[in-house]
Design a protein around this motif. Structure first.
Motif, mmCIF file in Angstrom:
data_model
loop_
_atom_site.group_PDB
_atom_site.id
_atom_site.type_symbol
_atom_site.label_atom_id
_atom_site.label_comp_id
_atom_site.label_asym_id
_atom_site.label_seq_id
_atom_site.Cartn_x
_atom_site.Cartn_y
_atom_site.Cartn_z
ATOM 1 N N GLY A 179 -14.907 1.897 -5.991
ATOM 2 C CA GLY A 179 -15.309 2.047 -4.594
ATOM 3 C C GLY A 179 -14.125 2.046 -3.653
ATOM 4 O O GLY A 179 -14.075 2.819 -2.684
ATOM 5 N N VAL A 180 -13.137 1.195 -3.934
ATOM 6 C CA VAL A 180 -11.939 1.136 -3.090
ATOM 7 C C VAL A 180 -11.212 2.480 -3.100
ATOM 8 O O VAL A 180 -10.823 3.007 -2.047
ATOM 9 C CB VAL A 180 -10.995 0.014 -3.573
ATOM 10 N N ALA A 181 -11.018 3.039 -4.299
ATOM 11 C CA ALA A 181 -10.317 4.327 -4.407
ATOM 12 C C ALA A 181 -11.093 5.433 -3.701
ATOM 13 O O ALA A 181 -10.509 6.280 -3.008
ATOM 14 C CB ALA A 181 -10.096 4.681 -5.879
ATOM 15 N N LEU A 182 -12.413 5.436 -3.857
ATOM 16 C CA LEU A 182 -13.245 6.433 -3.166
ATOM 17 C C LEU A 182 -13.127 6.270 -1.651
ATOM 18 O O LEU A 182 -13.042 7.255 -0.913
ATOM 19 C CB LEU A 182 -14.703 6.289 -3.601
ATOM 20 N N GLY A 183 -13.100 5.030 -1.193
ATOM 21 C CA GLY A 183 -12.959 4.785 0.233
ATOM 22 C C GLY A 183 -11.626 5.265 0.765
ATOM 23 O O GLY A 183 -11.549 5.776 1.891
ATOM 24 N N LYS A 184 -10.567 5.115 -0.031
ATOM 25 C CA LYS A 184 -9.252 5.584 0.393
ATOM 26 C C LYS A 184 -9.249 7.093 0.630
ATOM 27 O O LYS A 184 -8.492 7.603 1.455
ATOM 28 C CB LYS A 184 -8.205 5.241 -0.666
ATOM 29 N N MET A 185 -10.122 7.800 -0.114
ATOM 30 C CA MET A 185 -10.229 9.253 0.063
ATOM 31 C C MET A 185 -11.324 9.620 1.066
ATOM 32 O O MET A 185 -11.679 10.779 1.205
ATOM 33 C CB MET A 185 -10.503 9.915 -1.290
#
Length: 225
Positions: free
Chosen positions: A150-156
Motif C-alpha cells: 500500500g505504501v508503494a502504491l501510495g507513492k505512485m
C-alpha cells in the motif's frame, strides 16, 4: 384565467424537466470522463506491473548449488547481510545482498518483503510492488507485505489501490497501527476526510503516543475548516 395558469404551469414544468435532464446528462458525461481516466490509469499500472514481473525473474530458475541445505544457509547469510546494509542506509548494497539470497533460495518470504522496502526507499516503486507481490504469492496472509504494498502504491498516487492493500493488512491484523495511519493518509489524499479521520482515530486508540496520527487527523480537520 385558470386555463391560462394551467398552461403556464405546464410550460414551467416542462422547462424545469428540460433543465434537470440537461444537468443529469452533464453529470453523466463528467462521470464517464472520470471513469475513463481511472480505467486508463489502471491499464497503465497493469501494463507496467506485468512488464516489471517479467523483468524481475532474475536468474531464479536454477539454484546456484545442488546442495539445497548449503544454499539455504548461504541465503540466510546474504539476507542478514542485506538487513545490515539496510540499517546502515546502504540501500543499493542491500538490494544486491537480497538478490543474491533469492538466487540461492527464491522462497524467502521475508527477504522478498524486505527487498521491497529497500526498493521503496530507492523510489523504485514498480520493482518494490513486484517484490511484495512475490512475497504475497508465497504467503497470502502476510500483513506487513500488504501494508508495504500500500505504501508503494501510495507513492505512485494509486490511492484507491493503496486503501485496498491497507484494508487487507488490517483484516489480517486488526491492531496494525501503521496500516490504520497509512490508510487514513490515503483516504485524505482522496478527499474522503471523514473516513480518514475515523482511520486515524482507530490508530490513536491503539497507540495514543503515536504523534503522527494526531497531526494527520488535525490536517483533515483543518481542510474541513
Amino acid at each position: 384565467k385558470l386555463s391560462q395558469q394551467t398552461v403556464l404551469a405546464q410550460q414551467e414544468i416542462e422547462s424545469l424537466k428540460a433543465d434537470a435532464l440537461s444537468e443529469v446528462e452533464t453529470l453523466i458525461s463528467d462521470a464517464q470522463a472520470i471513469l475513463y481516466h481511472l480505467q486508463q490509469k489502471n491499464t497503465e499500472f497493469d501494463q507496467s506491473f506485468e512488464t516489471l514481473k517479467a523483468q524481475s525473474n532474475f536468474q531464479l530458475l536454477q539454484p546456484v548449488s545442488p546442495d539445497a541445505q548449503q544454499n539455504s544457509q548461504l541465503a540466510q547469510d546474504y539476507a542478514k547481510q542485506g538487513d545490515k546494509f539496510f540499517t546502515q542506509g546502504c540501500y543499493d548494497e542491500a538490494v544486491q545482498a537480497y538478490d543474491r539470497a533469492l538466487q540461492l533460495d527464491c522462497h524467502g518470504v521475508e527477504v522478498w518483503n524486505n527487498r521491497g522496502v529497500v526498493l521503496t526507499k530507492l523510489q523504485r516503486y514498480h520493482e518494490a510492488i513486484a517484490s511484495y507481490e512475490k512475497a504475497l504469492q508465497l504467503r497470502s496472509e502476510y500483513a506487513d507485505a500488504w501494508n508495504n504494498r500500500g505504501v508503494a502504491l501510495g507513492k505512485m498516487k494509486y490511492y484507491e489501490a493503496a486503501v485496498l492493500s491497507y484494508d487487507r493488512a488490517i483484516h489480517l491484523k486488526e491492531n496494525y497501527v501503521d496500516a490504520w495511519n497509512n490508510r487514513g493518509f490515503a483516504l485524505a489524499q482522496l478527499q474522503r476526510y471523514d473516513e480518514a479521520i475515523t482511520s486515524y482515530q482507530k490508530a490513536a486508540q491503539l497507540n495514543p503516543e503515536f504523534y503522527l496520527v494526531w497531526y494527520n487527523q488535525a490536517r483533515c480537520y483543518g481542510v474541513q475548516q
